[in-house]
Design an enzyme around this catalytic site. Structure first.
Site, PDB file in Angstrom:
ATOM      1  N   ASP A  47      91.622 142.650 -35.568  1.00 48.22           N
ATOM      2  CA  ASP A  47      90.523 141.940 -36.239  1.00 48.22           C
ATOM      3  C   ASP A  47      91.097 141.149 -37.411  1.00 48.22           C
ATOM      4  O   ASP A  47      92.289 141.262 -37.704  1.00 48.22           O
ATOM      5  CB  ASP A  47      89.462 142.960 -36.711  1.00 48.22           C
ATOM      6  CG  ASP A  47      88.053 142.375 -36.732  1.00 48.22           C
ATOM      7  OD1 ASP A  47      87.840 141.367 -37.426  1.00 48.22           O
ATOM      8  OD2 ASP A  47      87.169 142.924 -36.051  1.00 48.22           O
TER       9      ASP A  47
ATOM     10  N   ASP B 237      94.018 137.142 -35.873  1.00 47.48           N
ATOM     11  CA  ASP B 237      92.973 136.127 -35.720  1.00 47.48           C
ATOM     12  C   ASP B 237      93.043 135.636 -34.271  1.00 47.48           C
ATOM     13  O   ASP B 237      94.066 135.068 -33.861  1.00 47.48           O
ATOM     14  CB  ASP B 237      93.245 134.987 -36.706  1.00 47.48           C
ATOM     15  CG  ASP B 237      92.294 133.813 -36.530  1.00 47.48           C
ATOM     16  OD1 ASP B 237      91.500 133.791 -35.559  1.00 47.48           O
ATOM     17  OD2 ASP B 237      92.360 132.889 -37.373  1.00 47.48           O
TER      18      ASP B 237
ATOM     19  N   TYR C 119      77.038 128.652 -29.839  1.00 47.86           N
ATOM     20  CA  TYR C 119      77.207 130.037 -29.372  1.00 47.86           C
ATOM     21  C   TYR C 119      76.940 130.124 -27.872  1.00 47.86           C
ATOM     22  O   TYR C 119      77.716 130.731 -27.124  1.00 47.86           O
ATOM     23  CB  TYR C 119      76.255 130.954 -30.146  1.00 47.86           C
ATOM     24  CG  TYR C 119      76.446 132.425 -29.855  1.00 47.86           C
ATOM     25  CD1 TYR C 119      77.482 133.151 -30.441  1.00 47.86           C
ATOM     26  CD2 TYR C 119      75.586 133.105 -28.997  1.00 47.86           C
ATOM     27  CE1 TYR C 119      77.655 134.499 -30.183  1.00 47.86           C
ATOM     28  CE2 TYR C 119      75.749 134.459 -28.730  1.00 47.86           C
ATOM     29  CZ  TYR C 119      76.786 135.158 -29.326  1.00 47.86           C
ATOM     30  OH  TYR C 119      76.956 136.493 -29.062  1.00 47.86           O
TER      31      TYR C 119
ATOM     32  N   LYS D 107      79.678 131.209 -24.941  1.00 49.26           N
ATOM     33  CA  LYS D 107      79.485 132.402 -24.118  1.00 49.26           C
ATOM     34  C   LYS D 107      79.365 132.044 -22.636  1.00 49.26           C
ATOM     35  O   LYS D 107      79.775 132.822 -21.759  1.00 49.26           O
ATOM     36  CB  LYS D 107      78.263 133.188 -24.602  1.00 49.26           C
ATOM     37  CG  LYS D 107      78.454 133.795 -25.993  1.00 49.26           C
ATOM     38  CD  LYS D 107      79.632 134.757 -26.019  1.00 49.26           C
ATOM     39  CE  LYS D 107      79.777 135.485 -27.335  1.00 49.26           C
ATOM     40  NZ  LYS D 107      80.894 136.444 -27.320  1.00 49.26           N
TER      41      LYS D 107
ATOM     42  N   THR E 164      74.163 145.601 -34.379  1.00 49.94           N
ATOM     43  CA  THR E 164      75.427 145.419 -35.108  1.00 49.94           C
ATOM     44  C   THR E 164      75.191 144.483 -36.294  1.00 49.94           C
ATOM     45  O   THR E 164      74.119 143.878 -36.421  1.00 49.94           O
ATOM     46  CB  THR E 164      76.514 144.775 -34.217  1.00 49.94           C
ATOM     47  OG1 THR E 164      76.133 143.420 -33.951  1.00 49.94           O
ATOM     48  CG2 THR E 164      76.717 145.522 -32.909  1.00 49.94           C
TER      49      THR E 164
HETATM   50  N1  NAD Z   1      75.209 142.227 -31.262  1.00 49.84           N
HETATM   51  C1  NAD Z   1      74.642 141.554 -30.271  1.00 49.84           C
HETATM   52  O1  NAD Z   1      73.403 141.558 -30.126  1.00 49.84           O
HETATM   53  C2  NAD Z   1      75.486 140.803 -29.279  1.00 49.84           C
HETATM   54  C3  NAD Z   1      74.844 140.299 -28.153  1.00 49.84           C
HETATM   55  C4  NAD Z   1      75.593 139.593 -27.211  1.00 49.84           C
HETATM   56  C5  NAD Z   1      76.952 139.436 -27.392  1.00 49.84           C
HETATM   57  N2  NAD Z   1      77.553 139.931 -28.510  1.00 49.84           N
HETATM   58  C6  NAD Z   1      78.981 139.716 -28.650  1.00 49.84           C
HETATM   59  O2  NAD Z   1      79.618 140.969 -28.843  1.00 49.84           O
HETATM   60  C7  NAD Z   1      80.847 140.755 -29.545  1.00 49.84           C
HETATM   61  C8  NAD Z   1      80.908 141.716 -30.717  1.00 49.84           C
HETATM   62  O3  NAD Z   1      79.894 141.340 -31.640  1.00 49.84           O
HETATM   63  P1  NAD Z   1      79.170 142.387 -32.605  1.00 49.84           P
HETATM   64  O4  NAD Z   1      77.738 142.332 -32.290  1.00 49.84           O
HETATM   65  O5  NAD Z   1      79.884 143.673 -32.596  1.00 49.84           O
HETATM   66  O6  NAD Z   1      79.355 141.630 -34.000  1.00 49.84           O
HETATM   67  P2  NAD Z   1      80.143 142.029 -35.318  1.00 49.84           P
HETATM   68  O7  NAD Z   1      79.988 140.870 -36.212  1.00 49.84           O
HETATM   69  O8  NAD Z   1      79.701 143.370 -35.779  1.00 49.84           O
HETATM   70  O9  NAD Z   1      81.643 142.175 -34.813  1.00 49.84           O
HETATM   71  C9  NAD Z   1      82.416 141.077 -34.464  1.00 49.84           C
HETATM   72  C10 NAD Z   1      83.835 141.343 -34.891  1.00 49.84           C
HETATM   73  O10 NAD Z   1      84.637 140.220 -34.524  1.00 49.84           O
HETATM   74  C11 NAD Z   1      85.530 139.983 -35.594  1.00 49.84           C
HETATM   75  N3  NAD Z   1      86.047 138.619 -35.615  1.00 49.84           N
HETATM   76  C12 NAD Z   1      85.398 137.495 -35.982  1.00 49.84           C
HETATM   77  N4  NAD Z   1      86.226 136.444 -35.937  1.00 49.84           N
HETATM   78  C13 NAD Z   1      87.433 136.927 -35.520  1.00 49.84           C
HETATM   79  C14 NAD Z   1      88.693 136.337 -35.308  1.00 49.84           C
HETATM   80  N5  NAD Z   1      88.900 135.019 -35.516  1.00 49.84           N
HETATM   81  N6  NAD Z   1      89.710 137.120 -34.893  1.00 49.84           N
HETATM   82  C15 NAD Z   1      89.526 138.450 -34.707  1.00 49.84           C
HETATM   83  N7  NAD Z   1      88.352 139.068 -34.912  1.00 49.84           N
HETATM   84  C16 NAD Z   1      87.316 138.313 -35.318  1.00 49.84           C
HETATM   85  C17 NAD Z   1      84.692 140.278 -36.835  1.00 49.84           C
HETATM   86  O11 NAD Z   1      85.487 140.421 -37.990  1.00 49.84           O
HETATM   87  C18 NAD Z   1      83.955 141.525 -36.411  1.00 49.84           C
HETATM   88  O12 NAD Z   1      84.683 142.689 -36.722  1.00 49.84           O
HETATM   89  C19 NAD Z   1      80.857 139.289 -29.948  1.00 49.84           C
HETATM   90  O13 NAD Z   1      81.640 138.556 -29.042  1.00 49.84           O
HETATM   91  C20 NAD Z   1      79.412 138.889 -29.833  1.00 49.84           C
HETATM   92  O14 NAD Z   1      79.264 137.511 -29.608  1.00 49.84           O
HETATM   93  C21 NAD Z   1      76.849 140.617 -29.466  1.00 49.84           C
END
Ligand code: NAD
Length: 241
Positions: free
Chosen positions: A36, A55, A148, A152, A183
């Site tokens: 991360d 990153d 977004y 996706k 989250t």
């Molecule tokens: N929470 C939801 O409802 C939901 C729904 C559909 C998809 N998603 C997807 O699930 C995945 C996880 O999201 P989440 O809900 O846990 O969100 P979150 O924000 O809690 O976690 C995302 C993580 O990605 C990390 N991150 C961001 N940019 C980064 C980079 N350049 N390099 C490395 N790490 C990086 C962040 O620091 C964070 O720890 C994402 O791809 C998100 O798009 C989430």
């Protein structure tokens, strides 16, 4: 313990869905590198999880990880691409190009660079299982957030492309489409936006990160040995409508 002896890399592993995936994989015996952007580890209950700053949009960071893995253990068995961002809710008429570029860099290019590193390392050497975290918004339309949704949707077809490309060479590639999951990403959104998604979720509740992680563990492991190119919604029925 279904993943004993496997080495897994999980991007976005600091918190949320990525963290839950890291913990669930470790719970099945895998050694996990949780990657991360934060400088320091959030701390994990399991000693099998090591934190690494990476990153996903940086070629140099992926090369450095590749070098580390080449030295020990000389392979990668599982890659989970969970890092993602959703900073702008803008639509086609008002999206700033810089915001568009930022989202595609992390959500799309980040997945490409992860898959590139893992497939290059394991091509001809398999097995390797990749699980990409897309979104229901990669499959169906919603209002706003064009960058977004674009990112996706791209992840879904990148998953299918890589699945077909590498199917005969021991590399499986699948994707999960989370619905609304509890989250930080959704906690910072306007409540009315989440309420609108919830109202259209047949199960009528928000999902938990561990419910996504359960799907990741299944797709990553040998129980899914004949599954590649699958796009699995874990969304309380949202995309079944
Ligand atoms: N929470 C939801 O409802 C939901 C729904 C559909 C998809 N998603 C997807 O699930 C995945 C996880 O999201 P989440 O809900 O846990 O969100 P979150 O924000 O809690 O976690 C995302 C993580 O990605 C990390 N991150 C961001 N940019 C980064 C980079 N350049 N390099 C490395 N790490 C990086 C962040 O620091 C964070 O720890 C994402 O791809 C998100 O798009 C989430």
């Amino acid at each position: 313990m279904k993943l004993t002896g496997r080495l897994a890399v999980v991007t976005g592993g600091y918190r949320g869905i990525g963290r839950a995936c890291a913990e669930a994989l470790a719970g099945e015996g895998a050694r996990v590198i949780a990657a991360d952007i934060f400088p320091d580890s959030p701390g994990y209950a399991s000693d099998a999880i090591a934190y690494r700053k990476l990153d996903v949009g940086s070629e140099g960071d992926w090369q450095a990880l590749s070098d580390t893995l080449a030295a020990d253990p000389g392979r990668i068995d599982i890659l989970v691409c969970a890092a993602g961002i959703a900073p702008t809710k803008a639509s086609a008429h008002d999206v700033a190009l810089a915001d568009w570029d930022d989202i595609l860099r992390v959500n799309q290019t980040g997945v490409l660079l992860g898959m590139r590193m893992a497939t290059a390392m394991m091509l001809g050497r398999g097995p390797l299982s990749i699980v990409n975290i897309s979104s229901i918004w990669g499959q169906v339309g919603g209002s706003g957030q064009i960058a977004y949704h674009a990112s996706k949707g791209a992840v879904i077809n990148m998953t299918r492309n890589a699945a077909v490309t590498y199917a005969s060479r021991g590399i499986r590639v699948n994707a999960i489409l989370p619905g609304l999951i509890d989250t930080d990403m959704v906690r910072v959104q306007k409540p009315e936006m989440n309420a609108a998604t919830l109202a259209l979720t047949p199960m009528g509740r928000i999902g938990l990160p561990r419910e996504i992680a359960a799907g990741v563990v299944f797709l990553a492991g040998d129980d899914a040995s004949f599954i590649t190119g699958a796009i699995l919604p874990i969304d309380g029925g949202y995309t079944a409508q």
